[in-house]
Design a protein around this motif. Structure first.
Motif, PDB file in Angstrom:
ATOM      1  N   UNK A  17       3.715   3.955   9.411  1.00  0.00           N
ATOM      2  CA  UNK A  17       3.343   2.541   9.310  1.00  0.00           C
ATOM      3  C   UNK A  17       1.845   2.285   9.174  1.00  0.00           C
ATOM      4  N   UNK A  18       1.027   3.314   9.317  1.00  0.00           N
ATOM      5  CA  UNK A  18      -0.414   3.133   9.115  1.00  0.00           C
ATOM      6  C   UNK A  18      -0.782   3.074   7.636  1.00  0.00           C
ATOM      7  N   UNK A  19       0.155   3.454   6.761  1.00  0.00           N
ATOM      8  CA  UNK A  19      -0.127   3.586   5.328  1.00  0.00           C
ATOM      9  C   UNK A  19       0.259   2.325   4.559  1.00  0.00           C
ATOM     10  N   UNK A  20      -0.206   2.261   3.330  1.00  0.00           N
ATOM     11  CA  UNK A  20       0.231   1.238   2.385  1.00  0.00           C
ATOM     12  C   UNK A  20       0.424   1.902   1.031  1.00  0.00           C
ATOM     13  N   UNK A  21       1.224   1.284   0.183  1.00  0.00           N
ATOM     14  CA  UNK A  21       1.428   1.774  -1.178  1.00  0.00           C
ATOM     15  C   UNK A  21       1.152   0.624  -2.135  1.00  0.00           C
ATOM     16  N   UNK A  22       0.282   0.854  -3.100  1.00  0.00           N
ATOM     17  CA  UNK A  22       0.026  -0.126  -4.152  1.00  0.00           C
ATOM     18  C   UNK A  22       0.882   0.238  -5.358  1.00  0.00           C
ATOM     19  N   UNK A  23       1.512  -0.756  -5.962  1.00  0.00           N
ATOM     20  CA  UNK A  23       2.330  -0.507  -7.150  1.00  0.00           C
ATOM     21  C   UNK A  23       1.859  -1.403  -8.287  1.00  0.00           C
ATOM     22  N   UNK A  24       1.586  -0.787  -9.416  1.00  0.00           N
ATOM     23  CA  UNK A  24       1.193  -1.502 -10.627  1.00  0.00           C
ATOM     24  C   UNK A  24       2.443  -1.704 -11.477  1.00  0.00           C
TER      25      UNK A  24
END
Length: 306
Positions: free
Chosen positions: A129-136
């Protein structure tokens, strides 16, 4: 876009001095900065949550799901779930306006869907839960209107509203932890506009020599610009290290990667790593653990996790 109390508390992972080696307003404690070794699955946990995503160096993949088929289609050796485990935090996804939104590279379906990718992101973020994912997001293969494509997007992604962030401006890392942040270059899809980013994407590469003599200098210049320009760190910089040319005898993505990968590796190795360096989003083909680690570790003034 609003954020729940749970979201902000989760984002405050950037403030735990015991678990993360942070002090004061969430900055890395100097005495612990080197001791808190990042890992591929949780490297964002040691970064101050107050920082904008635009201020980070983020490894990503071009045509994230293009694993198979001919050399001119194939861009990756590992699927999205394995990429997340090796440290990738930015996906380039090109869905069509069809049920489940199948992912394409040009006209070719690459055996994956938005539904499957988002399920993988949800599982990963639940464990980390410390992470994030960016999606283009870019519409591919179909030519639907913005209204129709947007309607398809809303229907398809509705079950994932608990993890999707679609703000008009980039959030801070604290706001984005545990979430998938949408960068949109598709009409009808809400999110951070792709047009607001500083993008380097010379994708037409005619030969290995062209990759070395033309493509690589463009990549190197873009990475230098990301670190030296825009001192406020307010704009997202996106650099594509990828390229393609068709038909033969032009180079395919594998040909180009064989030239660009060692040049990028050597440039990073020789460049002095320092805390606070910002190279922006670095999109690569044929991601592998060592390559992704070298990019992500720049956030900590290193070339490796150790």
């Amino acid at each position: 876009m609003t954020f729940s109390r749970r979201d902000l508390l989760l984002g405050s992972l950037g403030a735990s001095t015991v678990a993360l080696g942070l002090s004061g307003a969430g900055t890395l404690a100097p005495s612990l900065a080197r001791a808190a070794t990042p890992t591929a699955t949780s490297w964002m946990r040691a970064i101050d949550g107050h920082r904008s995503l635009a201020s980070l160096t983020i490894p990503g993949t071009h045509d994230t799901c293009a694993l198979n088929y001919t050399p001119f289609v194939r861009c990756q050796s590992y699927g999205p779930r394995d990429q997340l485990k090796m440290g990738v935090r930015f996906f380039d996804l090109r869905p069509a306006d069809e049920p489940d939104m199948p992912i394409h590279h040009g006209p070719v379906y690459v055996d994956n869907t938005m539904v499957n990718v988002l399920n993988g992101c949800r599982s990963f973020l639940k464990e980390h839960p410390s992470e994030t994912v960016l999606v283009l997001i870019k519409q591919e293969h179909t030519t639907s209107s913005a209204a129709d494509f947007g309607a398809r997007w809303r229907r398809t992604t509705k079950p994932f509203n608990d993890i999707l962030l679609t703000p008009e401006k980039l959030p801070t890392l604290a706001e984005a932890r545990g979430k998938v942040v949408v960068i949109t270059r598709a009409g009808g899809v809400p999110g951070v506009p792709y047009s607001s980013a500083v993008v380097s994407d010379k994708y037409e590469v005619t030969s290995r020599d062209n990759a070395r003599d033309v493509k690589w200098p463009i990549v190197r210049s873009a990475l230098n610009k990301a670190d030296s320009w825009d001192s406020s760190r307010s704009k997202l910089h996106i650099t594509f290290c990828s390229g393609n040319g068709t038909p033969r005898p032009w180079a395919d993505p594998g040909d180009i990667n064989e030239v660009i990968e060692p040049l990028l590796r050597d440039w990073l190795t020789k460049r002095t790593a320092r805390s606070g360096e910002r190279l922006g989003v670095v999109l690569v083909d044929f991601a592998k653990k060592a390559k992704i680690e070298q990019i992500a570790a720049r956030n900590f003034g290193r070339n490796t996790w150790a």
